[in-house]
Structure formats: C-alpha cells, structure tokens
Design a protein around this motif. Structure first.
Motif, mmCIF file in Angstrom:
data_model
loop_
_atom_site.group_PDB
_atom_site.id
_atom_site.type_symbol
_atom_site.label_atom_id
_atom_site.label_comp_id
_atom_site.label_asym_id
_atom_site.label_seq_id
_atom_site.Cartn_x
_atom_site.Cartn_y
_atom_site.Cartn_z
ATOM 1 N N PHE A 166 1.031 -1.192 0.032
ATOM 2 C CA PHE A 166 -0.128 0.025 -0.105
ATOM 3 C C PHE A 166 0.812 1.346 0.102
ATOM 4 C CE2 PHE A 166 -3.097 -2.822 2.357
ATOM 5 C CZ PHE A 166 -3.674 -3.343 1.517
ATOM 6 N N VAL A 167 1.851 1.039 0.594
ATOM 7 C CA VAL A 167 2.670 2.385 0.699
ATOM 8 C C VAL A 167 3.485 2.282 -0.571
ATOM 9 C CG1 VAL A 167 5.220 3.209 2.001
ATOM 10 C CG2 VAL A 167 3.287 1.890 3.189
ATOM 11 N N VAL A 168 4.018 1.679 -1.224
ATOM 12 C CA VAL A 168 4.745 1.732 -2.707
ATOM 13 C C VAL A 168 3.622 2.262 -3.629
ATOM 14 C CG1 VAL A 168 5.928 0.677 -4.508
ATOM 15 C CG2 VAL A 168 6.503 0.129 -1.991
ATOM 16 N N GLU A 169 2.456 1.749 -3.576
ATOM 17 C CA GLU A 169 1.469 2.227 -4.395
ATOM 18 C C GLU A 169 1.264 3.749 -4.358
ATOM 19 O OE1 GLU A 169 0.071 0.954 -6.634
ATOM 20 O OE2 GLU A 169 -0.390 -1.563 -6.354
ATOM 21 N N THR A 170 1.149 4.224 -2.862
ATOM 22 C CA THR A 170 0.701 5.631 -2.629
ATOM 23 C C THR A 170 2.174 6.504 -3.082
ATOM 24 O OG1 THR A 170 -0.480 4.841 -0.735
ATOM 25 C CG2 THR A 170 0.254 7.265 -0.909
ATOM 26 N N LEU A 171 3.285 5.979 -2.595
ATOM 27 C CA LEU A 171 4.311 6.717 -3.417
ATOM 28 C C LEU A 171 4.528 6.811 -4.664
ATOM 29 C CD1 LEU A 171 7.124 5.450 -0.436
ATOM 30 C CD2 LEU A 171 6.062 7.583 -0.615
ATOM 31 N N SER A 172 4.124 5.777 -5.467
ATOM 32 C CA SER A 172 4.283 6.078 -6.721
ATOM 33 C C SER A 172 3.449 7.253 -7.462
ATOM 34 C CB SER A 172 3.795 4.578 -7.340
ATOM 35 O OG SER A 172 2.313 4.329 -7.404
ATOM 36 N N VAL A 173 2.065 7.307 -6.621
ATOM 37 C CA VAL A 173 1.241 8.426 -7.234
ATOM 38 C C VAL A 173 2.019 9.815 -6.865
ATOM 39 C CG1 VAL A 173 -0.865 9.449 -6.970
ATOM 40 C CG2 VAL A 173 -0.824 6.936 -6.979
ATOM 41 N N ILE A 174 2.445 9.850 -5.785
ATOM 42 C CA ILE A 174 3.102 11.101 -5.303
ATOM 43 C C ILE A 174 4.209 11.574 -6.158
ATOM 44 C CG2 ILE A 174 4.496 12.138 -3.335
ATOM 45 C CD1 ILE A 174 2.728 10.637 -1.396
ATOM 46 N N ILE A 175 5.105 10.391 -6.431
ATOM 47 C CA ILE A 175 6.412 10.586 -7.226
ATOM 48 C C ILE A 175 5.881 11.004 -8.702
ATOM 49 C CG2 ILE A 175 8.308 9.598 -8.460
ATOM 50 C CD1 ILE A 175 8.439 7.598 -5.607
ATOM 51 N N GLN A 176 4.911 10.345 -9.068
ATOM 52 C CA GLN A 176 4.325 10.486 -10.611
ATOM 53 C C GLN A 176 4.030 12.043 -10.517
ATOM 54 O OE1 GLN A 176 4.946 8.897 -13.354
ATOM 55 N NE2 GLN A 176 2.875 8.172 -14.341
ATOM 56 N N VAL A 177 3.154 12.357 -9.781
ATOM 57 C CA VAL A 177 2.620 13.789 -9.942
ATOM 58 C C VAL A 177 3.727 14.929 -9.626
ATOM 59 C CG1 VAL A 177 1.057 15.391 -8.731
ATOM 60 C CG2 VAL A 177 0.265 13.064 -8.998
ATOM 61 N N ALA A 178 4.604 14.542 -8.643
ATOM 62 C CA ALA A 178 5.685 15.480 -8.340
ATOM 63 C C ALA A 178 6.534 15.694 -9.585
ATOM 64 C CB ALA A 178 6.433 15.230 -7.268
ATOM 65 N N TYR A 179 6.840 14.412 -10.189
ATOM 66 C CA TYR A 179 7.736 14.377 -11.391
ATOM 67 C C TYR A 179 7.324 15.123 -12.507
ATOM 68 C CZ TYR A 179 11.281 12.510 -14.501
ATOM 69 O OH TYR A 179 12.384 12.692 -15.542
ATOM 70 N N TYR A 180 5.927 14.875 -12.879
ATOM 71 C CA TYR A 180 5.320 15.479 -13.956
ATOM 72 C C TYR A 180 5.293 16.854 -13.892
ATOM 73 C CZ TYR A 180 1.991 16.229 -17.660
ATOM 74 O OH TYR A 180 1.578 16.583 -18.933
#
Length: 361
Positions: free
Chosen positions: A298-312
């Motif tokens: 669950f943590v990795v799934e959430t971090l992937s969204v945060i990283i994706q948004v911030a990186y974009y």
C-alpha cells in the motif's frame, strides 16, 4: 449479543461456557462472515446488475481494462455487512474497541458510498472532489482519535512503540497522538483505495494484515502471553482478535467473487473503509509502525502516485508509465493475475517479518 445468550444458557448447563472462549468466538466469527458472504454473494451481485451499479473504467488506463466496464461495483457493501453482522454476533458488546472499529467502518464506508454513488450517477471515474474527500476523511480520523483519547485509560496510548525492541517507546503526548492518528487513518484509507485497481489486488493484503493484527491482539490482551513475549499488556484488546477474525472471513468471502476475472469490485465504499479499519486496529494495539511495514505494498502504491505527480509537475514527463505502480507493470506487459499474486507474496513476506518482531525484542 451472543455472549448474553451464552451466559443465559450457562445457568442451565455449564458446558455452554466453552462458547465464551476468545479463540472459539474468533473462529466462529470468521466462519460466519465467510459463509454469509458465500451465501449472499451471487444474490448481491445480481442486485447490483439489476440496479445497473457498474464500474466506470478510465479510458486513459490499460486498454485491457475496458472490458471491465459495467462490472458490478460497491461490493464493499457486502464486506462491511458481513463484517459488522459477524462482529456484533460474536464480539463482546461491552468492549469499547468493538464500537470504535464499527464506527470507523460506518464513517469511512459512508464516505466511499457517496463517492461511488457520484461516479455511477455521472457515469464518470470522478466522484467526490479531492478536497471534499480529504475533508471528510480528516473529520472522521479526528473524531476517532479524540474518542480513543477520551475513552481509553492506557499509559501506552500516547506512546509510539518501536518494534523489534523490548522497552523502547517514544512519548507523543495527546497532540502528537492525534497527529499520528490522523496520518495513519487517512493515509491507510487512501493507500488501500489507490491499490484497489486490479482483481483481488487489495483484498488479499487486507486479509493477511488482518490475520497478523489478530495475533498481536490476542497476545496483547493476554497477560501471560504478553509477559512471556515481552509485549505490552493491554487489557481488553483481546476482543480485537474476534473483530480481526470477522474481517478475515469477510475478506475471504469477497475474494471468492473478486479473484480474476472479477465478478464484482469493492469500490471506494470498501477500500476507504478497509484501510481505515486496519489503521484503527493498529492504533488501538499501538502497532502503527508494523502496519507501515506489513502494508508495504500500500505504501509503495501511494508513493508511486506522489512521485508521478511531483515528477510530472517538475519535468512535464512521466516517471512511471502509469501510476499507481500496478498499472506501470501492466503497461510493461505483465499480466494482471501475475501482478496481483506477486503483490500478495510481497505482503506475505512483510507480514512474516513483522510477526518476527514478536520474538526479536
């Protein structure tokens, strides 16, 4: 409820007293929720079909998901129904822990229900606005946190226990505890919601983590076991053993219909509530850090969204092919069942590591 009936029967025959045992009630709670789920599953799914309560699939997601459009959703109602009924039958009504967990299920289930209803009404993958959803979850988390502080007189309640160590705990104070409660409940609720994107992907980790929390609850609520294993003794938490067992049974019953190819999806009414339930149980057991470890998926799934948004926002490029990360693996050509099973295996490993903390102190 059933305990009152048992006490009445023991007046006529002391043999009925065996039904008071925590372990037996936990087994019966799990079997009850499981069997009721299996018995009502097809009827419930047919009703969802009848009322055209179907999933709205994102058009920008993996194209293989388009065939899932119209699959009945809001199956989380079945999970919550069997979980609540089983808990009310087999758990002790005098336990404050029971009512805290059930209140959490109702509050966050209601938020998810409204979100799902708006998606179905507007035939869109967008339900409640992010702001309204976060506000509702925040209010629910604060209510539960204040309830715990005002109702439970436990010197450990405002301390953060450090797993794998015997006597290390960080004092948080009331304000610190409220902040921790807020982030754990809201974070877990949203994390399970983000993970619920493939058939069976979210529900099996919920089952595995619930099983581990059940063991922690049993040990913490038993003076002899907690003393032997160097774990804090917390009177009354043994009742969470029964509640966790009911949740495991409900999850298994839902998985019967949610496994690939899914006949029903849990929807936000299920995912938001399940994440919050796990969080509150972990908070009551003072095992927030272990919940973070066990819920690594669950943590990795959430971090992937945060990283994706911030990186974009920074580069106008995507870090992952698609977020959450399970869709990234789909885009790379890995089949949906293989992704789900591998995530289950990762969760099992993390749960076993967390269970090792019982002896490694």
């Amino acid at each position: 409820m059933f305990l009152e009936f048992i006490n009445l029967l023991t007046q006529f025959d002391s043999g009925f007293g065996v039904l008071n045992y925590l372990t037996l009630r936990a087994v019966l709670a799990m079997l009850s929720s499981l069997l009721v789920s299996l018995a009502l599953g097809h009827y419930f799914i047919n009703k969802l079909h009848q009322y055209q309560i179907g999933q709205v699939v994102r058009t920008d997601g993996p194209q293989s998901h388009l065939v899932k459009s119209g699959t009945p959703t809001m199956g989380g109602l079945m999970i919550l129904f069997t979980f609540i009924i089983s808990s009310l039958i087999w758990a002790d009504w005098s336990s404050i822990y029971l009512w805290m967990v059930l209140a959490t299920a109702v509050i966050f289930g209601a938020i998810g229900f409204i979100d799902d209803s708006l998606k179905i009404k507007h035939k869109s993958s967008d339900g409640l606005s992010s702001r309204k959803k976060m506000l509702s979850q925040s209010l629910g988390a604060i209510i539960i946190g204040l309830w715990i502080i005002l109702s439970i007189d436990n010197p450990l309640q405002t301390q953060l226990l450090i797993p794998f160590f015997k006597d290390i705990a960080l004092p948080l104070g009331i304000f610190g505890f409220l902040i921790l409660t807020y982030f754990v409940i809201v974070g877990a609720s949203n994390a399970v919601n983000l993970t619920d994107g493939l058939d069976g992907l979210a529900i099996m980790p919920v089952i595995l983590i619930s099983s581990a929390l059940a063991l922690f609850a049993y040990i913490s609520g038993n003076y002899n076991f907690s003393n032997y294993l160097n774990m804090p003794f917390m009177p009354g938490t043994g009742e969470l053993f029964v509640i966790c067992a009911a949740l495991v049974g409900s999850g298994l019953g839902f998985l019967w219909f949610n496994t690939y190819p899914a006949e029903v999806f849990m929807g936000d009414v299920g995912s938001l509530a399940l994440g919050a339930i796990l969080a509150v149980i972990a908070i009551l057991l003072r095992q927030e850090i272990l919940l973070f470890i066990m819920g690594g998926v669950f943590v990795v799934e959430t971090l992937s969204v945060i990283i994706q948004v911030a990186y974009y926002k920074r580069t106008k490029k995507r870090f992952f092919l698609m977020a959450p990360i399970h869709h990234h693996f789909e885009k790379k050509g890995i089949s949906e069942p293989k992704i789900s099973v591998r995530f289950w295996m990762v969760t099992l490993i993390l749960v076993l590591i967390s269970l090792a903390s019982i002896k490694i102190r």
